[in-house]
Scaffold this active site. Structure first.
Site, PDB file in Angstrom:
ATOM      1  N   ARG A 114      -0.140  -5.644  12.090  1.00 55.06           N
ATOM      2  CA  ARG A 114       0.116  -5.374  13.509  1.00 55.06           C
ATOM      3  C   ARG A 114      -1.211  -5.058  14.186  1.00 55.06           C
ATOM      4  O   ARG A 114      -2.231  -4.922  13.543  1.00 55.06           O
ATOM      5  CB  ARG A 114       1.107  -4.242  13.687  1.00 55.06           C
ATOM      6  CG  ARG A 114       0.631  -2.928  13.095  1.00 55.06           C
ATOM      7  CD  ARG A 114       1.628  -1.813  13.370  1.00 55.06           C
ATOM      8  NE  ARG A 114       1.234  -0.605  12.666  1.00 55.06           N
ATOM      9  CZ  ARG A 114       1.931   0.511  12.645  1.00 55.06           C
ATOM     10  NH1 ARG A 114       3.081   0.581  13.282  1.00 55.06           N
ATOM     11  NH2 ARG A 114       1.514   1.562  12.000  1.00 55.06           N
ATOM     12  N   ASN A 152       2.249   0.300  21.330  1.00 55.93           N
ATOM     13  CA  ASN A 152       2.455   1.342  20.334  1.00 55.93           C
ATOM     14  C   ASN A 152       1.104   1.756  19.788  1.00 55.93           C
ATOM     15  O   ASN A 152       0.358   0.917  19.282  1.00 55.93           O
ATOM     16  CB  ASN A 152       3.329   0.829  19.176  1.00 55.93           C
ATOM     17  CG  ASN A 152       3.704   1.936  18.215  1.00 55.93           C
ATOM     18  OD1 ASN A 152       4.539   2.780  18.529  1.00 55.93           O
ATOM     19  ND2 ASN A 152       3.062   1.977  17.062  1.00 55.93           N
ATOM     20  N   GLU A 153       0.775   3.022  19.961  1.00 53.16           N
ATOM     21  CA  GLU A 153      -0.452   3.584  19.388  1.00 53.16           C
ATOM     22  C   GLU A 153      -1.678   2.714  19.665  1.00 53.16           C
ATOM     23  O   GLU A 153      -2.265   2.124  18.749  1.00 53.16           O
ATOM     24  CB  GLU A 153      -0.291   3.818  17.890  1.00 53.16           C
ATOM     25  CG  GLU A 153       0.791   4.834  17.565  1.00 53.16           C
ATOM     26  CD  GLU A 153       0.796   5.264  16.108  1.00 53.16           C
ATOM     27  OE1 GLU A 153       0.442   4.433  15.247  1.00 53.16           O
ATOM     28  OE2 GLU A 153       1.163   6.409  15.831  1.00 53.16           O
ATOM     29  N   GLU A 317       6.931  10.468  17.509  1.00 50.73           N
ATOM     30  CA  GLU A 317       7.212  10.264  16.087  1.00 50.73           C
ATOM     31  C   GLU A 317       6.896  11.561  15.353  1.00 50.73           C
ATOM     32  O   GLU A 317       5.732  11.959  15.267  1.00 50.73           O
ATOM     33  CB  GLU A 317       6.352   9.131  15.530  1.00 50.73           C
ATOM     34  CG  GLU A 317       6.600   7.804  16.227  1.00 50.73           C
ATOM     35  CD  GLU A 317       5.725   6.663  15.701  1.00 50.73           C
ATOM     36  OE1 GLU A 317       5.102   6.827  14.635  1.00 50.73           O
ATOM     37  OE2 GLU A 317       5.663   5.627  16.379  1.00 50.73           O
ATOM     38  N   TRP A 325       3.043   3.361   2.648  1.00 46.61           N
ATOM     39  CA  TRP A 325       2.991   1.918   2.851  1.00 46.61           C
ATOM     40  C   TRP A 325       2.931   1.317   1.452  1.00 46.61           C
ATOM     41  O   TRP A 325       2.534   1.995   0.501  1.00 46.61           O
ATOM     42  CB  TRP A 325       1.733   1.529   3.649  1.00 46.61           C
ATOM     43  CG  TRP A 325       1.859   1.685   5.137  1.00 46.61           C
ATOM     44  CD1 TRP A 325       2.772   2.437   5.810  1.00 46.61           C
ATOM     45  CD2 TRP A 325       1.028   1.065   6.125  1.00 46.61           C
ATOM     46  NE1 TRP A 325       2.563   2.327   7.169  1.00 46.61           N
ATOM     47  CE2 TRP A 325       1.497   1.486   7.386  1.00 46.61           C
ATOM     48  CE3 TRP A 325      -0.070   0.202   6.078  1.00 46.61           C
ATOM     49  CZ2 TRP A 325       0.912   1.068   8.591  1.00 46.61           C
ATOM     50  CZ3 TRP A 325      -0.649  -0.209   7.265  1.00 46.61           C
ATOM     51  CH2 TRP A 325      -0.157   0.211   8.513  1.00 46.61           C
ATOM     52  N   GLU A 367       6.377  -0.875   5.367  1.00 48.08           N
ATOM     53  CA  GLU A 367       6.699   0.553   5.467  1.00 48.08           C
ATOM     54  C   GLU A 367       7.963   0.950   4.716  1.00 48.08           C
ATOM     55  O   GLU A 367       8.614   1.932   5.071  1.00 48.08           O
ATOM     56  CB  GLU A 367       6.808   0.953   6.946  1.00 48.08           C
ATOM     57  CG  GLU A 367       5.460   0.917   7.621  1.00 48.08           C
ATOM     58  CD  GLU A 367       5.413   1.627   8.960  1.00 48.08           C
ATOM     59  OE1 GLU A 367       6.477   1.940   9.524  1.00 48.08           O
ATOM     60  OE2 GLU A 367       4.297   1.849   9.441  1.00 48.08           O
TER      61      GLU A 367
HETATM   62  C1  GAL Z   1       2.885   5.335  13.232  1.00 46.55           C
HETATM   63  C2  GAL Z   1       3.466   4.126  13.954  1.00 46.55           C
HETATM   64  C3  GAL Z   1       4.834   3.751  13.460  1.00 46.55           C
HETATM   65  C4  GAL Z   1       4.879   3.772  11.971  1.00 46.55           C
HETATM   66  C5  GAL Z   1       4.443   5.126  11.459  1.00 46.55           C
HETATM   67  C6  GAL Z   1       4.445   5.212   9.959  1.00 46.55           C
HETATM   68  O1  GAL Z   1       1.500   5.295  13.263  1.00 46.55           O
HETATM   69  O2  GAL Z   1       3.513   4.310  15.330  1.00 46.55           O
HETATM   70  O3  GAL Z   1       5.159   2.469  13.927  1.00 46.55           O
HETATM   71  O4  GAL Z   1       4.040   2.780  11.507  1.00 46.55           O
HETATM   72  O5  GAL Z   1       3.146   5.391  11.898  1.00 46.55           O
HETATM   73  O6  GAL Z   1       3.440   4.428   9.380  1.00 46.55           O
END
Ligand code: GAL
Length: 684
Positions: A114, A152-153, A317, A325, A367
């Site tokens: 990503r 996202n991020e 989150e 991972w 993930e």
């Molecule tokens: C964050 C991300 C999520 C997911 C989570 C766990 O950085 O926004 O999409 O990837 O970490 O890895």
């Protein structure tokens, strides 16, 4: 306070990240029912789902999310809808390879993970504007939607961009900044090593060079450029959403990553910034440090950073399961109590919305070990029970929604210095030592603090809410910044500066001045010589009326400049033994302390004690060093959060009667707090 549907000062809410595209739709109704039963009333969706809206270029299918949104509405679940630009689809990157980021050698970062895109490709900007327009115009009126997440991020995983589009945009950015190559050549000192540019086309984003050294002034502008790219990319999306969003719906994005001016990002594009809080990173098998006394408590640093952008914020989150991972990060399941602890850690720092990552653990993909609340089977489990218990607790602290974190100590920051430290090793060493030390000492001494970002419009009044400000290593100083500091101190503020202050200008070039340059007068200090602490020198100390100060990493040889200055401490070891190590200068109604080293935790504690600012709640509560104390205040009431990060119970002594919001009782005297336990006490 925002007038938005979450984080509006009226309630503290829980939610969860959900990926309808990962599950058979037959599971959705049951999932939403179970969320509601657990007190999770909002879901964040769609941030990686471009192909579900535009499966082929120019073909749009809205049915999937229409169906989900209809169900959410029927069940009474609120939705934060995301723009899907963090993961451009395969058809897009195949047809338009110029949208990909590249490594420093120009090799593309291919599709398959990503964040493989670059912010500056005109084609990507067009395609993003298009998908955002399509999503917003179709979905924004939906009653279930309460807010929007951009991308996202931004800059997660990769915050360096080297594509051809970036080079082209970098040139335009520099043309706008400098106007002429002459000005740029001077600013970057290109006469050094014959880097002089004669055409704009000769300038590139950083490339591989001998010894991996890139002109440091170019690097500083490059980081500014990356931030500019992120901000304008976000603004483009926000402006489209604003055309369609319902009144009261908010725009946010999540997480904090390098090379982004979040103050600007929020000002231009967001109603509120949300954080992603994963304290369990401290327990990953790789990188675990048994001697790190902060561990998961270290996440409070990120929370303080978010608070510097949005005083009351959200957590998009929040850790609920093990990290993992398939290629990296192996971490244990959070132990019973830790989810509650980490949730309360977020709320203690100012979060009024906490959304867990994620509902079900994905059974496939990178993930599949990044656990959510539920495991693969979806069966009831201990983590879900803990969420239900958290919901019950949250219902007892609703009154503190919108309350503000209280701190008398501020740590000044600014993006020029942050980015300079990312390219300059000398700067980085002192900065990272002092930032770690400040955080540790303030935490351990139960002295709440804020990070305070200096911007062009920062006023002395806004700084004066802090009795004491640390600005540990403002290597880059400008006239305007120095004047702001003078105004703060003259009006009665106390300022602590550390070594290396004021030796650079805004291009990152060293000034031909007596150090500490623009604040020599303010600090009453002159620095005749300076040095790293030599590796064979051991620890360099100084004595301040019987208290030991350690000058970590670096030491300046100080002397007095000005009649209001006095020497408070002299080096007792090292090559500057006998010379001043600490000078205090009275300036107007306030005072400045110039310390010749970087800070250690013990050195910071000496300052806090001597200046009588440590432990402001010592007459209210006594607690062990291993527990965090955070205070939020609202309408004359103070809410004291106590967080025990250890598995072992802790003893707390309440010196005055306080109301325990978990128990609904007034307590006084000695109390036990269980391992990983939390308390919220109201002091009125
Ligand atoms: C964050 C991300 C999520 C997911 C989570 C766990 O950085 O926004 O999409 O990837 O970490 O890895």
């Amino acid at each position: 306070m925002n007038h938005t549907k979450l984080i509006n000062g009226k309630s503290i809410d829980l939610g969860v990240c959900y990926y309808p595209e990962h599950w058979d739709p037959s599971l959705w109704p049951e999932d939403l029912d179970r969320m509601l039963e657990a007190g999770l009333k909002t879901v964040r969706i769609a941030e990686f789902a471009w192909s579900l809206i535009e499966p082929r270029e120019g073909q749009y299918t809205y049915e999937f999310f229409d169906e989900f949104l209809a169900l959410a509405q029927e069940k009474g679940i609120q939705v934060i809808f995301s723009t899907p630009t963090a993961t451009p689809p395969a058809w897009l990157t195949k047809k338009y390879p110029e949208t990909l980021n590249t490594d420093m050698e120009g090799h593309p970062i291919h599709h398959g993970a990503r964040r493989h895109y670059n912010y500056n490709s005109p084609v990507y900007r067009r395609l993003c504007a298009n998908i955002v327009e399509k999503s917003a115009s179709h979905y924004a009126a939906h009653p279930a939607i309460v807010g929007w997440q951009l991308d996202n991020e931004f800059n997660c995983e990769n915050s360096m961009f080297y594509s051809e589009s970036d080079t082209l945009s970098f040139r335009s950015f520099l043309q706008a900044k400098y106007g002429s190559l002459d000005a740029l050549n001077k600013a970057w000192g290109t006469v050094f090593w014959n880097q002089t540019y004669t055409e704009w086309e000769e300038i590139h984003v950083p490339r591989k060079t001998n010894s991996n050294s890139v002109n440091p002034h170019l690097m500083l502008d490059y980081f500014r450029f990356i931030s500019d790219s992120v901000c304008s990319f976000a603004k483009m999306q926000a402006e489209i959403i604003r055309k369609y969003q319902k009144p009261g719906d908010f725009i946010t994005t999540n997480g904090m990553f390098p090379h982004i001016d979040y103050q600007r990002l929020r000002r231009e594009s967001l109603d509120v910034l949300m954080h992603d809080s994963y304290p369990n990173f401290a327990y990953c098998l790789d990188g675990f440090r048994a001697d790190d006394r902060m561990k998961d408590r270290g996440s409070s640093r990120g929370l303080a950073e978010i608070r510097a952008v949005s005083a009351v914020f959200g957590i998009m989150e929040q850790q609920s399961g093990a990290n993992g991972w398939n290629v990296s990060m192996e971490a244990p399941n959070p132990r019973p109590g830790q989810m509650t602890l980490w949730t309360m850690q977020s709320i203690a720092h100012g979060a009024d919305y906490v959304s867990y990552f994620r509902w079900r653990t994905c059974t496939f993909g990178t993930e599949m070990y990044w656990h959510g609340i539920l495991d693969y089977s979806g069966r009831e489990n201990r983590r879900l029970w803990e969420v239900k218990e958290i919901s019950r607790k949250i219902s007892r602290i609703q009154e503190l929604a919108g309350s503000l974190y209280e701190a008398e100590v501020g740590i000044l920051k600014d993006y020029d210095n942050i980015w300079d430290a990312q390219t300059d090793k000398w700067h980085a060493r002192v900065e990272s030592a002092s930032q770690d030390a400040l955080f540790t000492a303030l935490q351990q001494s139960h002295t709440p603090f804020d990070y305070v970002y200096l911007e062009n419009h920062t006023t002395p009044e806004s700084l004066l809410q802090y009795k004491l400000l640390f600005y540990p290593h403002a290597c880059i100083l400008t006239k305007e910044r120095a004047e702001l500091l003078e105004q703060y101190v003259a009006a009665g503020g106390k300022l602590i500066l550390g070594c290396r202050t004021g030796y650079k200008d805004s291009y990152g070039r060293c000034v031909m001045d007596h150090l500490p340059g623009l604040v020599s007068g303010l600090s009453g200090t002159d620095i005749a010589e300076y040095s790293f602490v030599a590796p064979d020198e051991g620890k360099v100390a100084a004595d301040w009326d019987g208290s030991r100060l350690e000058a970590a990493v670096f030491h300046d040889m100080l002397s007095l400049a000005g009649e209001n200055a006095q020497v408070l401490a002299r080096y007792t070891s090292g090559c500057y033994e006998g010379f001043p190590a600490l000078i205090r200068n009275s300036f107007g109604n306030g005072e400045v302390y110039y310390f010749g080293g970087a800070f250690t935790p013990d050195t910071v504690k000496v300052f806090l004690n001597k200046l009588e600012i440590a432990e402001p709640y010592r007459n209210v509560i006594r607690l062990p060093e291993s527990c965090e104390l955070a205070v939020r205040k609202k309408e004359g009431k103070k809410y004291l959060f106590v967080l025990n990060y250890l598995a072992q119970p802790a003893k707390i002594i309440l010196q005055v009667p306080v109301h325990d919001l978990w128990l609904g009782e007034t307590l006084f005297g000695e109390c036990d707090l269980e391992g990983y336990g939390t308390k919220v006490y109201c002091l009125s």
